[in-house]
Design an enzyme around this catalytic site. Structure first.
Site, PDB file in Angstrom:
ATOM      1  N   HIS A 183      -4.910  24.057   6.206  1.00 26.69           N
ATOM      2  CA  HIS A 183      -4.138  23.737   4.492  1.00 26.69           C
ATOM      3  C   HIS A 183      -3.510  22.322   4.896  1.00 26.69           C
ATOM      4  O   HIS A 183      -2.620  22.368   6.445  1.00 26.69           O
ATOM      5  CB  HIS A 183      -3.152  25.003   3.910  1.00 26.69           C
ATOM      6  N   SER A 198      -1.423  21.278  -2.818  1.00 24.99           N
ATOM      7  CA  SER A 198      -0.881  23.400  -2.855  1.00 24.99           C
ATOM      8  C   SER A 198      -0.418  23.110  -4.227  1.00 24.99           C
ATOM      9  O   SER A 198      -0.521  23.569  -4.935  1.00 24.99           O
ATOM     10  CB  SER A 198       0.203  23.112  -1.756  1.00 24.99           C
ATOM     11  N   ASP A 225      -8.494  26.522   4.021  1.00 23.04           N
ATOM     12  CA  ASP A 225      -6.650  26.574   3.125  1.00 23.04           C
ATOM     13  C   ASP A 225      -6.130  27.888   4.152  1.00 23.04           C
ATOM     14  O   ASP A 225      -5.024  27.408   4.008  1.00 23.04           O
ATOM     15  CB  ASP A 225      -7.218  26.187   2.603  1.00 23.04           C
TER      16      ASP A 225
END
Length: 555
Positions: free
Chosen positions: A455, A211, A336
């Site tokens: 995610h 991320s 995601d």
């Protein structure tokens, strides 16, 4: 009596077998001693927690070298994370004294030498996070033991400033920003200078992250300040080209922060901000989670990197020549965007409530806002072309997740892979899609049954949680975790995820601008999971069709 003698002999034997340890290690700042843990016959590990890699940072200043210490530093406990908002954004936690790193060194029958080094950079939207990760009953997410032990690599995790203190910028030299990125860079440089003393190879450092940590990895490879320090890199769900990774207009947000803490917005702003209580500054960086398809939550991530003329001398897409010699893996999770679009369009998670088709148009209108109606119309026809005349509610919900995934993560990642592969690179390039279904899918109410990998779903597998806490997982979870650790650590050793000490379930081909090949990673994978042209039609829309339309609005 003979039995007693045998037991004593066995005890002495085990003691000598398990005594493989670095003992006290000398670093540039002074001596450190960690904790040695026994993992089995001829296997042990030294764990160092809380080694300072820089001094306590000055507010809104680059990190400076640590002045050192006398005696031997007991490096056995994690240090506090950097000052940040708590999970509910109602208070702060952490400390300004937070530039520390942790090291896991595996040993066989003799003390390790020249091991590859993997340096982890955590995510958290540049707002939150810590070198040890989330903690449940003393089980820390970013515990490097499983990767280090299974892959026979050294693992390092580092702390860096986040939120206002890490990323606030006035867009000029008074508060240039990127302090958190400078912290990461200082840690990488420290590892390069000191890791040989821990049995590591300073010329074989892989940085990896997820991320905002993955975007950070990307920034660390393209900045001119890391020349010769990084050999390889892995970005999991984030690159420097992501729409949230760089704030093109940092001053506007700096002025909002200044007003919140009663500072002027004129030439005295920076001086006033530097004198303001750090807790107040951190609270002033709270982001709004009230979002809708018209104002997606990703637009609220305003504390991010900036093009400062120093760490980032130019726009990221113009800096990929700096990463040309670095081997690079980048990929995304197949859903995601779910974490974000489920905030913008809450009906995505409700099996009993239809998601209006209008929400698809509203989200696309927001994501293409600078191109006006032509952008929105083009986007809508691209994403609904396979719908037919009456799309199911599931199709509409999945389309919303796909739109978020493409815009926030997948398309920028593909663009970064093309730039890396096409940079005249000697560094190799690899692309992946992680698709192990979310463990809450169809079980817990918040997640629909069709959920893929959300995610951050990849983190537990990369860090070997199905092995460390086996009761929480099924055998297939151990399969996928073993695959990821094998690919990641093979890559750290050789620059080729297929070649190393661990066997893999499928040969992962290099990504090239002509072959576009990628590996789909999940627990069922085999050689049929080598695919090509990841979502090519949508990548083409966002990277070619949309940019060619006239811009109507700009920041």
């Amino acid at each position: 009596m003979a039995k007693l003698g045998i037991l004593v002999a066995i005890a002495v034997f085990l003691e000598t077998v398990s005594a493989t340890s670095l003992g006290v290690v000398n670093t540039e700042g002074g001596a450190v001693q960690g904790k040695n843990i026994w993992l089995g016959l001829f296997r042990s590990m030294d764990v160092f927690k809380g080694i300072p890699f820089a001094d306590i940072p000055g507010r809104f200043e680059k990190p400076k070298r640590h002045p050192g210490w006398d005696g031997t530093l007991k490096a056995t406990d994690y240090r506090p994370r950097c000052l940040q908002l708590n999970i509910l954004m109602t208070d702060t936690m952490g400390s300004e004294d937070c530039l520390y790193l942790n090291i896991w060194v595996p040993h066989g029958s003799s003390v390790s030498r020249d091991l590859p080094v993997m340096v982890w950079i955590y995510g958290g939207g540049f707002l939150v996070g810590g070198a040890m990760g989330a903690n449940f009953l003393d089980n820390y997410l970013y515990d490097g033991q499983e990767i280090a032990d299974r892959g026979n690599v050294i693992v390092v995790t580092l702390g860096y400033r986040v939120g206002t203190l890490g990323f606030l910028s006035t867009g000029d030299s008074s508060l240039p920003g990127n302090y958190g990125l400078w912290d990461q860079q200082a840690a990488i440089a420290w590892v390069h200078r000191n890791i040989r003393s821990f049995g590591g190879d300073p010329d074989n450092i892989t940085v990896f992250g997820e991320s905002a940590g993955a975007a950070s990895v990307s920034f660390q490879t393209i900045t001119p300040h890391n020349k010769g320090l990084i050999r390889r890199a892995i970005s999991q769900s984030g690159v420097a080209l992501c729409p949230w990774a760089v704030n093109p207009n940092p001053r506007r947000f700096a002025e909002e922060i200044a007003l919140k803490v009663n500072c002027p917005t004129d030439q005295n702003m920076a001086a006033c901000l530097k004198m303001t209580d750090p807790g107040l500054l951190t609270m002033a960086g709270t982001i709004s989670l009230s979002s809708s398809p018209d104002n997606p939550v990703v637009f609220n991530l305003l504390l991010a990197a900036v093009v400062d003329g120093d760490f980032l001398p130019d726009e990221p897409q113009n800096l990929f020549h700096n990463a040309a010699s670095i081997d690079y893996i980048a990929g995304v999770n197949d859903m995601d965007g779910h974490l974000f679009t489920a905030v913008d369009v809450p009906t995505v998670n409700s099996p009993m409530v239809d998601t209006p088709i209008e929400d698809v148009r509203r989200l696309l209108t927001a994501y293409t806002r600078e191109k006006g109606k032509a952008g929105a119309d083009n986007a809508y026809s691209t994403y609904t072309s396979t719908w037919g005349s009456s799309p199911s509610w599931e199709t509409i919900k999945k389309t919303i997740v796909e739109i978020g995934t493409d815009y926030i993560f997948l398309v920028p990642t593909q663009a970064a892979l093309y730039l890396h592969a096409g940079s005249g690179a000697t560094g190799r390039t690899y692309s992946y899609l992680f698709s192990e279904p979310n463990r809450m899918g169809g079980v817990a109410r918040p997640y629909p049954s069709w959920m893929g990998a959300d995610h951050a779903d990849d983190l537990q597998y990369v860090f070997g949680k199905p092995f460390a806490t086996p009761l929480g997982y099924w055998p297939r979870h151990r399969d996928v975790s073993g695959y990821m650790i094998a690919y990641w650590t093979n890559f750290a050793k050789t620059g080729d995820p297929n070649k190393g000490d661990l066997s893999v379930p499928a040969v992962w081909p290099e990504f090239t601008a002509s072959g576009h090949q990628f590996l789909e990673i999940n627990s069922d994978m085999n050689s049929n999971f080598v695919k090509q042209k990841m979502r090519m039609r949508y990548v083409h829309f966002w990277t070619s069709i949309l940019p060619s339309l006239p811009t109507l609005y700009s920041e």
